[in-house]
Design a protein around this motif. Sequence first.
Motif, short mmCIF file in Angstrom:
data_model
loop_
_atom_site.label_atom_id
_atom_site.label_comp_id
_atom_site.label_asym_id
_atom_site.label_seq_id
_atom_site.Cartn_x
_atom_site.Cartn_y
_atom_site.Cartn_z
N LEU A 6 35.45 47.93 -5.53
CA LEU A 6 35.38 49.14 -6.43
C LEU A 6 34.73 48.47 -7.78
O LEU A 6 35.03 47.46 -8.51
CB LEU A 6 36.86 49.43 -6.74
CG LEU A 6 37.06 50.49 -8.08
CD1 LEU A 6 36.62 51.78 -7.84
CD2 LEU A 6 38.50 50.55 -8.36
N VAL A 7 33.74 49.39 -8.48
CA VAL A 7 33.23 48.64 -9.78
C VAL A 7 33.77 49.45 -10.79
O VAL A 7 33.33 51.03 -10.67
CB VAL A 7 31.59 48.71 -9.52
CG1 VAL A 7 30.99 48.53 -10.82
CG2 VAL A 7 30.92 48.12 -8.33
N VAL A 8 34.10 49.07 -11.79
CA VAL A 8 34.72 49.67 -12.99
C VAL A 8 33.78 49.43 -14.24
O VAL A 8 33.85 48.24 -14.71
CB VAL A 8 36.03 49.47 -13.16
CG1 VAL A 8 36.77 50.38 -14.32
CG2 VAL A 8 36.96 49.74 -11.96
N ASP A 9 33.03 50.18 -14.79
CA ASP A 9 32.47 49.91 -15.98
C ASP A 9 31.86 51.29 -16.58
O ASP A 9 31.59 52.23 -15.92
CB ASP A 9 31.28 49.19 -15.66
CG ASP A 9 30.32 48.44 -16.92
OD1 ASP A 9 30.35 49.29 -17.97
OD2 ASP A 9 30.21 47.33 -16.87
N PHE A 53 35.68 44.78 -9.54
CA PHE A 53 34.59 44.27 -10.54
C PHE A 53 34.95 45.25 -11.81
O PHE A 53 34.93 46.53 -11.70
CB PHE A 53 33.19 44.12 -10.20
CG PHE A 53 32.69 43.31 -9.26
CD1 PHE A 53 32.45 42.31 -9.63
CD2 PHE A 53 32.62 43.56 -7.90
CE1 PHE A 53 31.86 41.05 -8.82
CE2 PHE A 53 32.34 42.64 -7.07
CZ PHE A 53 32.03 41.23 -7.33
N LEU A 54 35.63 44.55 -12.71
CA LEU A 54 36.00 45.42 -13.78
C LEU A 54 35.55 44.92 -15.41
O LEU A 54 35.72 43.62 -15.55
CB LEU A 54 37.65 44.91 -14.07
CG LEU A 54 38.65 45.49 -14.97
CD1 LEU A 54 38.49 47.33 -14.97
CD2 LEU A 54 39.98 45.11 -14.80
N VAL A 79 33.56 41.58 -15.35
CA VAL A 79 32.24 41.67 -15.81
C VAL A 79 32.03 42.09 -17.16
O VAL A 79 32.33 43.56 -17.46
CB VAL A 79 31.41 42.55 -14.61
CG1 VAL A 79 30.10 42.49 -15.06
CG2 VAL A 79 31.81 41.98 -13.21
N THR A 80 31.68 41.37 -17.81
CA THR A 80 31.87 41.86 -19.59
C THR A 80 30.61 41.05 -20.36
O THR A 80 29.88 40.06 -20.02
CB THR A 80 33.05 41.57 -20.29
OG1 THR A 80 32.96 42.15 -21.66
CG2 THR A 80 33.31 40.12 -20.28
N LEU A 98 32.51 37.11 -15.08
CA LEU A 98 30.98 37.02 -15.23
C LEU A 98 30.63 37.67 -16.58
O LEU A 98 31.09 38.58 -17.02
CB LEU A 98 30.54 37.79 -14.01
CG LEU A 98 30.87 37.14 -12.47
CD1 LEU A 98 30.39 38.22 -11.64
CD2 LEU A 98 30.43 35.66 -12.40
N LEU A 99 29.46 37.07 -17.03
CA LEU A 99 29.01 37.65 -18.24
C LEU A 99 27.73 38.77 -17.91
O LEU A 99 26.89 37.92 -16.79
CB LEU A 99 28.37 36.46 -19.29
CG LEU A 99 29.75 35.88 -19.93
CD1 LEU A 99 29.00 34.70 -20.73
CD2 LEU A 99 30.25 36.70 -20.78
#
Length: 173
Positions: A6-9, A53-54, A79-80, A98-99
Motif C-alpha cells: 500500500l502506498v500512502v502519499d 510505504f507511508l 517515505v518523506t 527513506l528520503l
Amino acid sequence: MTLRVLVVDDERLARVGLRRLLGARRDVEVVGEAASVAAAAAALHTLEPDLVFLDIALPDGTGFDLFSRAVVRAPVVFVTAYEQHAVRAFEVQALDYLLKPVTPEALERALARLSGGRATDAPLLPEGIVQLNDGRGVRFVRVRDIAHIGVADDYAEVWLTGGESVLTSQSLR
C-alpha cells in the motif's frame, strides 16, 4: 510469494514514482494507494497489505496519526522529504525511513530489510540503520555506532561505540 504493498502519499507524482520503482520488481504488487490518513486507514482494513510505504505530511494529519486511527499490522517504510522525523519513525517500529526522491538503491535496501537480509549490491553505509532484536524488543542502531560484532554461542553480540553490547539471535550474515 508476491509482496502486497500500500502506498500512502498526498502527492500524486510521488505515488506514481514509487509505484514505478516497485513495478520493476516481479515479487511486488501495489494493491492500493491512499492520499490521506483516513483513506489509508480504510485501505489497511480492506486490503490487508504486507507492507506500507507511508508519507509523513498528509492533508488530514501525519503518517504517525495512522497508528492511532487504524490497526497497522504490516511493516511500515516512511517515505518523506523531512529528515527530522526519523527518530520518531523508529519509535513506532518503522522498518525503514527513506528520503524523497526515493532511489532504486534505497528501495532495494528497504525491501531487503523486510526479509531480514540485505540486497547484495546494497552496502551498509555509516549513516544507515540496522535493526537488532535483543529478545525484549527491536532496537534500531546506526551503522556508524557499531564498534564491532562477535559470536557468543548461537548469538551475535553487537558492541556499540558507547561500550554497550546487544545480544541478538540474528545471524552475522
